[in-house]
Design an enzyme around this catalytic site. Structure first.
Site, short mmCIF file in Angstrom:
data_model
loop_
_atom_site.label_atom_id
_atom_site.label_comp_id
_atom_site.label_asym_id
_atom_site.label_seq_id
_atom_site.Cartn_x
_atom_site.Cartn_y
_atom_site.Cartn_z
CD GLU A 253 -2.77 -1.22 2.12
OE1 GLU A 253 -2.91 -0.31 3.27
OE2 GLU A 253 -3.91 -1.84 2.26
CG ASN A 294 -0.22 -6.81 -1.78
OD1 ASN A 294 -0.86 -7.40 -2.63
ND2 ASN A 294 -0.83 -7.02 -0.60
CG HIS A 331 -9.82 -5.93 0.63
ND1 HIS A 331 -9.98 -6.99 0.88
CD2 HIS A 331 -8.18 -5.57 0.66
CE1 HIS A 331 -8.71 -7.46 1.60
NE2 HIS A 331 -7.93 -6.64 1.40
CD GLU A 359 -4.39 -8.01 1.46
OE1 GLU A 359 -5.40 -7.34 1.95
OE2 GLU A 359 -3.20 -7.62 1.65
CG ASP A 361 -12.62 -9.00 1.28
OD1 ASP A 361 -12.39 -8.17 0.40
OD2 ASP A 361 -12.18 -8.99 2.23
C1 XIL Z 1 -6.32 -6.32 7.87
C2 XIL Z 1 -6.71 -7.62 8.70
O1 XIL Z 1 -7.62 -8.42 8.12
C3 XIL Z 1 -7.31 -6.98 9.86
O2 XIL Z 1 -7.70 -8.19 11.00
C4 XIL Z 1 -6.40 -5.85 10.77
O3 XIL Z 1 -7.36 -5.39 11.65
C5 XIL Z 1 -6.28 -4.87 9.75
O4 XIL Z 1 -5.69 -5.28 8.71
N1 XIL Z 1 -4.96 -4.57 3.43
C6 XIL Z 1 -3.77 -5.40 3.98
C7 XIL Z 1 -4.27 -6.43 5.02
O5 XIL Z 1 -2.48 -5.64 3.57
O6 XIL Z 1 -3.14 -6.50 5.86
C8 XIL Z 1 -5.21 -5.80 5.69
O7 XIL Z 1 -5.59 -6.87 6.78
C9 XIL Z 1 -6.44 -5.43 4.94
C10 XIL Z 1 -6.08 -4.56 4.08
#
Ligand code: XIL
Length: 423
Positions: A253, A294, A331, A359, A361
């Site tokens: 990020e 990422n 996401h 990641e 979802d």
């Molecule tokens: C999130 C986790 O799922 C949570 O449990 C935590 O509180 C915050 O982080 N981007 C990422 C992940 O790279 O590491 C994050 O994970 C979600 C957004």
């Protein structure tokens, strides 16, 4: 008094940074970035550690896709076998993870991809139903939180949560160089005994970062701190592929929505050079891991995607083979699967060996969006695998939007069946 001054200075520094774009972090324990969201966004608390800028009531929750994607035919499946390794699509040979026949891992693997994974950590590895699904369906795990900077180099995290802020800052500084790997080791040991690959997550990230790192203001110190952190964390699990670290998210990020570098301590102190410093340290610490950059909101071919591709090409041109792969978190909101093919094609055009969905979802878990993402990976030779950000809606970081493939009782949802049907 001096402590108070330090806190006031920190608060001023935090308030002077730019507002946060959609889905960016805007709060959480020890978070020191901006708490202001862009116009039209609200800062919504997800848990004590993470608040996020989300579209407000009168904003569309589903951004309109900006690109329409022609449907590309899916390649004909290769003859299913349970033992042979498909032709390597990415950096090189990857061991065969262990999972049940006809589960998602088995099916995606037979289509030439390395893994279908999920995030996990000790808090979900102690739930028997969750473990059963992981063992059956998934061939790769990503530690959801246990390898983050504040988890491995921040000894008093949970205890301090119950204390006043002043107390917290002081003791936080004392945790520098104090590593604790309990939860990360538990995750790695579980993967080892269950034959799963691991994507290490994450080495350099502005979030879930101890306060003492945020307060560093000189180049030499921050460089040494990054190198020492990466050497200690990536070095600990280095040198093995199967059951250990397959890939590392080295930088996470690091972009603003407009494609420029985020206003993090890393960028403020070191400029773009922190990227090469971090990747070179990771290569040294674990020469066999595939090294990824990422990010999130790479969900249509937008300024952030273009910024990512430009930076990766620039870094790899200056120092060949620095960044191996690009991860797109995905996401997503409902409807956003339609642009996934265009995005993966754009990311794969960068000078990298592989890309991955890291990641995934999707709000409401629509079957159509999930299958569009899986098809996009199938159709993109450089895409080596897909990781979903959790198994069951019960344990999702955005649980109320029911974004995952298994319901709260660990039963497969419609999207699971839809994916299984196209694989
Ligand atoms: C999130 C986790 O799922 C949570 O449990 C935590 O509180 C915050 O982080 N981007 C990422 C992940 O790279 O590491 C994050 O994970 C979600 C957004």
């Amino acid at each position: 008094m001096s402590k108070l001054l330090a806190l006031v200075t920190l608060a001023i520094a935090a308030n002077s940074v730019a507002a946060v774009g959609p889905w960016g972090q805007c709060g959480g324990l020890n978070y020191s970035g901006s708490t202001q969201c862009d116009a039209g966004l609200n800062c919504v608390k997800l848990n004590d550690w993470y608040s996020q800028c989300q579209p407000g009531q009168n904003q569309p929750t589903t951004p309109a896709p900006t690109t329409s994607v022609p449907t590309t035919p899916i390649p004909t499946p290769t003859t299913p076998t349970t033992t042979s390794n498909p032709a390597p699509t990415g950096t090189g040979w990857v061991p065969v993870p262990s999972a049940s026949a006809n589960g998602l891992q088995d099916k995606l693997y037979k289509r030439g991809k390395h893994y279908f994974g999920a995030c996990a950590d000790p808090n979900t590895l102690n739930i028997a139903s969750n473990v059963a699904v992981l063992q059956r369906e998934f061939g790769q795990v990503t530690p959801e939180n246990s390898m983050k900077w504040d988890a491995v180099e921040r000894t008093f995290h949970r205890i301090l949560h119950n204390f006043r802020e002043l107390m917290y800052v002081d003791i936080d500084a004392a945790s520098r160089g104090q590593f604790s790997f309990g939860n990360a080791d538990t995750l790695v040991n579980w993967a080892t005994s269950n034959g799963k690959l691991i994507r290490g997550h994450t080495l350099v990230w502005h979030s879930q970062l101890p306060g003492w790192v945020n307060n560093i203001s000189d180049r030499a110190t921050l460089t040494t701190v990054i190198q020492n952190h990466i050497q200690t964390v990536a070095g600990r699990y280095a040198g093995k592929l199967l059951d250990q670290i397959l890939a590392w998210d080295v930088c996470n990020e690091i972009f603003e929505e407009n494609g420029t570098l985020r206003n993090s301590v890393f960028n403020r102190v070191l400029g773009e050079s922190f990227v090469t410093i971090a990747f070179q340290a990771a290569r040294k610490a674990d020469p066999t891991a595939v090294l990824y950059i990422n990010d999130y909101n790479l969900d249509s071919v937008n300024s952030k995607v273009n910024g990512m591709v430009s930076l990766v090409n620039r870094v790899n041109q200056a120092n060949p083979n620095t960044i191996d792969g690009i991860g797109t978190q995905m996401h997503l909101q409902a409807g956003m699967g339609s642009t996934s093919q265009a995005v993966l094609t754009a990311l794969a055009a960068a000078n990298v060996k592989e890309i991955a969905v890291t990641e995934l979802d999707i709000v409401g878990a629509p079957s159509n969006d999930y299958t569009q993402v899986v098809r996009a990976c199938l159709n993109t030779p450089k895409c080596v695998g897909i990781t979903v950000w959790g198994v069951s809606d019960a344990n999702s970081w955005r649980s109320s939007s029911t974004p995952l493939l298994f319901d709260r009782s660990y039963n497969p949802k419609a999207a699971y069946t839809a994916i299984a049907n196209i694989l």
